[in-house]
Design a protein around this motif. Structure first.
Motif, mmCIF file in Angstrom:
data_model
loop_
_atom_site.group_PDB
_atom_site.id
_atom_site.type_symbol
_atom_site.label_atom_id
_atom_site.label_comp_id
_atom_site.label_asym_id
_atom_site.label_seq_id
_atom_site.Cartn_x
_atom_site.Cartn_y
_atom_site.Cartn_z
ATOM 1 N N SER A 1 46.136 36.164 49.390
ATOM 2 C CA SER A 1 46.549 36.055 47.961
ATOM 3 C C SER A 1 47.490 36.821 47.373
ATOM 4 C CB SER A 1 45.294 36.119 47.179
ATOM 5 O OG SER A 1 44.899 37.408 46.718
ATOM 6 N N SER A 2 48.198 36.558 46.437
ATOM 7 C CA SER A 2 49.388 36.999 45.949
ATOM 8 C C SER A 2 48.680 38.574 45.149
ATOM 9 C CB SER A 2 49.980 36.354 44.794
ATOM 10 O OG SER A 2 48.913 35.978 43.727
ATOM 11 N N TYR A 3 47.495 38.512 44.760
ATOM 12 C CA TYR A 3 46.997 39.684 44.330
ATOM 13 C C TYR A 3 46.785 40.732 45.290
ATOM 14 C CZ TYR A 3 45.464 36.796 40.262
ATOM 15 O OH TYR A 3 45.557 35.965 39.135
ATOM 16 N N GLU A 4 46.078 40.309 46.572
ATOM 17 C CA GLU A 4 46.155 41.261 47.704
ATOM 18 C C GLU A 4 47.497 41.479 48.181
ATOM 19 O OE1 GLU A 4 43.952 39.360 50.730
ATOM 20 O OE2 GLU A 4 41.953 39.256 49.350
ATOM 21 N N LEU A 5 48.547 40.743 48.177
ATOM 22 C CA LEU A 5 49.916 41.016 48.338
ATOM 23 C C LEU A 5 50.472 42.171 47.743
ATOM 24 C CD1 LEU A 5 52.691 40.235 50.003
ATOM 25 C CD2 LEU A 5 53.034 39.168 47.755
ATOM 26 N N GLY B 1 39.432 36.966 42.026
ATOM 27 C CA GLY B 1 40.481 36.550 41.334
ATOM 28 C C GLY B 1 40.271 35.005 40.982
ATOM 29 N N TYR B 2 39.147 34.536 41.423
ATOM 30 C CA TYR B 2 38.898 33.013 41.101
ATOM 31 C C TYR B 2 37.372 32.739 40.547
ATOM 32 C CZ TYR B 2 42.127 32.495 45.001
ATOM 33 O OH TYR B 2 43.192 32.438 45.562
ATOM 34 N N TYR B 3 37.250 31.750 39.961
ATOM 35 C CA TYR B 3 36.115 31.138 39.311
ATOM 36 C C TYR B 3 35.570 30.075 39.763
ATOM 37 C CZ TYR B 3 38.328 34.661 35.903
ATOM 38 O OH TYR B 3 38.827 35.759 35.467
ATOM 39 N N GLY B 4 34.211 29.698 39.299
ATOM 40 C CA GLY B 4 33.593 28.473 39.819
ATOM 41 C C GLY B 4 32.011 28.895 40.278
ATOM 42 N N GLN B 5 31.290 27.966 40.394
ATOM 43 C CA GLN B 5 29.632 28.310 40.524
ATOM 44 C C GLN B 5 29.665 28.978 41.963
ATOM 45 O OE1 GLN B 5 27.010 25.040 39.610
ATOM 46 N NE2 GLN B 5 25.452 26.140 40.095
ATOM 47 N N LYS B 6 29.893 28.290 42.721
ATOM 48 C CA LYS B 6 29.854 29.034 44.042
ATOM 49 C C LYS B 6 30.272 30.024 44.383
ATOM 50 C CE LYS B 6 29.147 24.271 46.654
ATOM 51 N NZ LYS B 6 29.644 23.544 47.730
ATOM 52 N N LYS C 1 30.104 36.175 44.924
ATOM 53 C CA LYS C 1 30.638 37.364 44.178
ATOM 54 C C LYS C 1 29.143 38.242 43.697
ATOM 55 C CE LYS C 1 32.942 39.096 39.941
ATOM 56 N NZ LYS C 1 33.627 38.566 38.771
ATOM 57 N N LYS C 2 28.417 37.698 43.193
ATOM 58 C CA LYS C 2 27.378 38.245 42.620
ATOM 59 C C LYS C 2 26.405 39.049 44.007
ATOM 60 C CE LYS C 2 23.081 37.886 39.930
ATOM 61 N NZ LYS C 2 22.072 36.841 39.315
ATOM 62 N N GLU C 3 26.229 38.201 45.033
ATOM 63 C CA GLU C 3 25.666 38.845 46.236
ATOM 64 C C GLU C 3 26.318 39.778 46.813
ATOM 65 O OE1 GLU C 3 24.904 35.524 49.239
ATOM 66 O OE2 GLU C 3 24.477 34.056 47.476
ATOM 67 N N LYS C 4 27.852 39.748 46.945
ATOM 68 C CA LYS C 4 28.473 40.633 47.522
ATOM 69 C C LYS C 4 28.370 41.979 46.703
ATOM 70 C CE LYS C 4 33.183 40.748 49.611
ATOM 71 N NZ LYS C 4 34.401 40.119 49.824
ATOM 72 N N ILE C 5 28.438 41.975 45.169
ATOM 73 C CA ILE C 5 28.233 43.313 44.227
ATOM 74 C C ILE C 5 27.000 43.716 44.721
ATOM 75 C CG2 ILE C 5 28.217 43.961 42.019
ATOM 76 C CD1 ILE C 5 30.540 41.975 41.246
ATOM 77 N N GLU C 6 25.669 43.060 44.577
ATOM 78 C CA GLU C 6 24.326 43.468 44.916
ATOM 79 C C GLU C 6 24.534 44.233 46.290
ATOM 80 O OE1 GLU C 6 22.091 39.889 44.485
ATOM 81 O OE2 GLU C 6 21.816 40.063 42.367
ATOM 82 N N LEU C 7 25.129 43.800 47.333
ATOM 83 C CA LEU C 7 25.161 44.360 48.481
ATOM 84 C C LEU C 7 25.774 45.811 48.662
ATOM 85 C CD1 LEU C 7 24.760 44.107 51.892
ATOM 86 C CD2 LEU C 7 27.241 43.068 51.633
ATOM 87 N N TYR C 8 26.797 45.833 47.776
ATOM 88 C CA TYR C 8 27.357 47.119 47.558
ATOM 89 C C TYR C 8 26.521 48.143 46.868
ATOM 90 C CZ TYR C 8 32.068 45.762 49.070
ATOM 91 O OH TYR C 8 33.253 45.486 49.794
ATOM 92 N N LEU D 1 32.387 50.962 45.127
ATOM 93 C CA LEU D 1 33.223 49.709 44.954
ATOM 94 C C LEU D 1 34.240 49.842 43.647
ATOM 95 C CD1 LEU D 1 33.715 46.663 45.625
ATOM 96 C CD2 LEU D 1 31.836 46.156 43.967
ATOM 97 N N ILE D 2 35.573 49.321 43.787
ATOM 98 C CA ILE D 2 36.232 49.273 42.902
ATOM 99 C C ILE D 2 36.397 47.690 42.706
ATOM 100 C CG2 ILE D 2 38.601 49.387 41.921
ATOM 101 C CD1 ILE D 2 38.641 51.956 43.258
ATOM 102 N N SER D 3 36.189 47.068 41.589
ATOM 103 C CA SER D 3 36.157 45.541 41.390
ATOM 104 C C SER D 3 37.272 45.367 40.461
ATOM 105 C CB SER D 3 34.932 44.976 40.860
ATOM 106 O OG SER D 3 34.817 43.736 40.673
ATOM 107 N N LEU D 4 38.117 44.425 41.108
ATOM 108 C CA LEU D 4 39.564 43.753 40.047
ATOM 109 C C LEU D 4 39.403 42.533 39.966
ATOM 110 C CD1 LEU D 4 42.301 45.941 41.926
ATOM 111 C CD2 LEU D 4 41.017 46.793 39.952
ATOM 112 N N ASP D 5 39.204 42.029 38.679
ATOM 113 C CA ASP D 5 39.336 40.553 38.361
ATOM 114 C C ASP D 5 40.702 40.054 38.416
ATOM 115 O OD1 ASP D 5 40.107 41.419 35.922
ATOM 116 O OD2 ASP D 5 37.912 40.919 35.099
#
Length: 587
Positions: A66-70, A111-116, A121-128, A135-139
């Motif tokens: 993604s351009s954000y990661e770039l 950087g994205y939105y949508g139900q899935k 994203k929620k599962e990943k944050i709970e894992l951390y 964790l530093i979370s950027l939207d």
């Protein structure tokens, strides 16, 4: 490799017209597997080639998705921050991968939105949280601003989490965007057919018609259509230099580098950047840009030359500044001594707020004149010289009459003590004007009186100056009768023709007040100065042509007349754009 051969022609065509390495081209419309040989790090590509979506190549050769990661990856690279990218999170059995890791700090870009996506994203944050990993979370909102601002926000983030606290590299847009190379490649790949046929970029309207309106935002972030064409090596003649937040800041700093200070209005004109000056003033960016230049280390021409700001001088400051010189010379320094020392500001302040005689009394020290026995010219001296002349004439002499008596130098002293009216009043006499009945009824209706005043009062002054003085000069000198005389005669233009001298504006090569508001003057100027150029070129000259040839007055003329289109209709000649379109249609 078979696929690579099948696409060799297409790849060669892109590579030949793209001013950047092929490995940096946006890959959305190409299959990654047949481009594998062109990448430096094939292992990273093989690791990620099954991922869908866009791919970008960072400055250190990593393939990101993604351009954000770039932007984040390039920021770390230019600031020499070691990081890991896109590996499995070191936790219980999981297929989740982190975006970036620096030591024990993990950075995720959501950087994205949508139900899935939100569920994942929620599962990943709970894992951390479960494994107590930092964790530093950027939207996406973190990146929704100008690229320079993103760079500053990433810098602040590093300082906050003590990733790095100082020695950050200076912002460089081309490096930060991997230069802007990846985005240029994306533009090139998307608009390949149009570019190959026209050797330029489509304009905003054409982009919308083609369904690529989103590309306009990318082009504007790269500095506008003209700059993007220049960076891609395409013809940019069809585009004017359009100024925006990005390229105005870049060009302003570039101009600071050229002139080695904060530029003045004259600097903008000298380097053909009048449009930039107007953009900065119109959008009230001057203060912000000057603050930026000061942080980098530039100063204004006033600061560079050590000129004090307005309101700096008062009586106390004058005394504080001049006292060391007085102690050194054992007297008040003269005007020439101050000027020799580069202290013209102090001299101006003395003239404005005080006098050497007053300073002499305050500091209890003599002036140069007193020390050397030179008598200061005072009002009593002027009175002594004028009294015999007034006795002979019966009134205060005019300038011409002072010249006849060989006392023309007295007029400077007269102005020093307040002008003819003030001095005449102190000497209990009347001025030449009063004596001749200027203030009487019917005086200005008599032409003989007006011609007499022109000969006695105005002509000697004009002969001394070389031109008809303007209103501000007359008011400063207290010559209100001459101001009235010029008005009653019919104005400076008319009186100049009568006595054979130019007006102040003509003498200085300026236009009279109201010149540009008179449509007759504009049409006359078009035929005198613009039409010969138009006949020579065959079209209304472009802004670039006028700037290059330093035709500032014609640029102003076109603006005041209503623009190139209106002048085109008036003269019956096409604009440069119309000529170019006709040429393209014929070909």
């Amino acid at each position: 490799m078979e696929k690579l051969k099948n696409h060799e022609e297409e790849i060669a065509k892109i590579a030949s017209s793209c001013p950047i390495p092929l490995s940096n081209i946006h890959l959305k419309r190409m299959e990654k597997d047949y481009l594998i040989p062109y990448f430096k790090n094939n292992e990273e590509l093989e690791q990620s080639h099954n991922r869908k979506g866009r791919a970008y190549i960072t400055l250190d050769g990593k393939l990101v998705k993604s351009s954000y990661e770039l932007l984040v990856s390039n920021f770390f690279h230019v600031n020499e921050i070691d990081y890991c990218y896109d590996l499995v999170i070191p936790a219980e059995e999981t297929d989740f991968r982190y975006d970036f890791r620096i030591g024990e700090i993990f950075i995720e870009i959501f950087g994205y939105y949508g139900q899935k996506y939100n569920e994942r994203k929620k599962e990943k944050i709970e894992l951390y949280e479960r494994h107590k990993l930092q964790l530093i979370s950027l939207d996406s909102l973190f990146f929704q601003c100008r690229y320079r601002k993103v760079y500053e926000k990433l810098t602040d983030l590093c300082k906050e989490y003590v990733i790095k606290t100082d020695d950050f590299a200076e912002y460089n847009q081309f490096l930060f965007l991997s230069g802007s190379k990846d985005f240029l490649g994306y533009i090139q790949s998307k608009l390949l057919i149009y570019i190959s046929e026209n050797n330029t970029l489509p304009n905003s309207a054409e982009l919308r018609e083609m369904g690529f309106s989103g590309i306009e935002r990318i082009i504007n972030n790269l500095g506008g259509f003209k700059d993007a064409c220049d960076q891609l090596g395409l013809n940019s003649d069809r585009f004017r230099k359009s100024w925006n937040e990005v390229n105005s800041k870049r060009e302003f700093l570039s101009l600071c580098e050229r002139v080695k200070r904060i530029p003045t209005d004259k600097d903008y004109e000298e380097y053909g950047l009048g449009g930039l000056k107007n953009f900065i003033k119109k959008n009230q960016k001057k203060k912000k840009l000057e603050e930026l230049a000061r942080r980098i280390g530039f100063v204004s021409i006033i600061e560079q030359r050590g000129i004090r700001p307005s309101g700096h001088w008062d009586m106390l400051r004058i005394i504080e500044t001049i006292k060391p010189l007085c102690d050194l010379l054992e007297r008040i320094p003269t005007k020439s001594e101050l000027l020799d020392q580069g202290m013209s500001e102090l001299e101006s302040a003395i003239q404005r707020y005080t006098s050497r005689e007053e300073l002499s009394k305050i500091l209890a020290i003599s002036t140069y004149n007193l020390q050397n026995g030179v008598k200061t010219y005072i009002f009593e001296d002027l009175k002594e010289e004028l009294t015999p002349i007034i006795r002979d004439l019966g009134y205060f002499p005019s300038r011409k009459e002072l010249n006849c008596f060989g006392k023309g130098n007295l007029y400077g002293h007269i102005n020093k003590f307040g002008g003819p009216s003030v001095v005449a009043n102190k000497l209990n006499t009347v001025t030449f004007s009063d004596y001749r009945g200027i203030k009487g009824d019917g005086f200005w209706r008599d032409k003989e009186n007006i011609y007499m005043l022109v000969e006695h009062e105005l002509l000697p002054l004009v002969q001394e100056l070389g031109y008809i003085p303007n209103e501000s000069f007359l008011r400063r000198q207290g010559l209100y009768e001459i101001s009235m005389l010029i008005q009653k005669f019919g104005g400076r233009k008319k009186i100049g023709q009568y006595i054979g001298f130019p007006t102040y504006s003509e003498y200085k090569g300026l236009r009279d007040v109201g010149f540009w508001k008179d449509i007759g003057n504009l049409k006359l100027l078009i035929h005198e100065k613009l039409l010969p150029i138009v006949k020579d070129t065959g079209y209304i000259p472009t802004e670039e042509y006028l700037v290059k040839n330093k035709l500032r007055e014609i640029r102003l003329l076109i603006e005041r007349f209503g623009g190139r289109k209106k002048i085109s209709e008036y003269l019956g000649y096409p604009t440069y754009k119309e000529v170019k379109i006709r040429g393209e249609q014929k070909s």
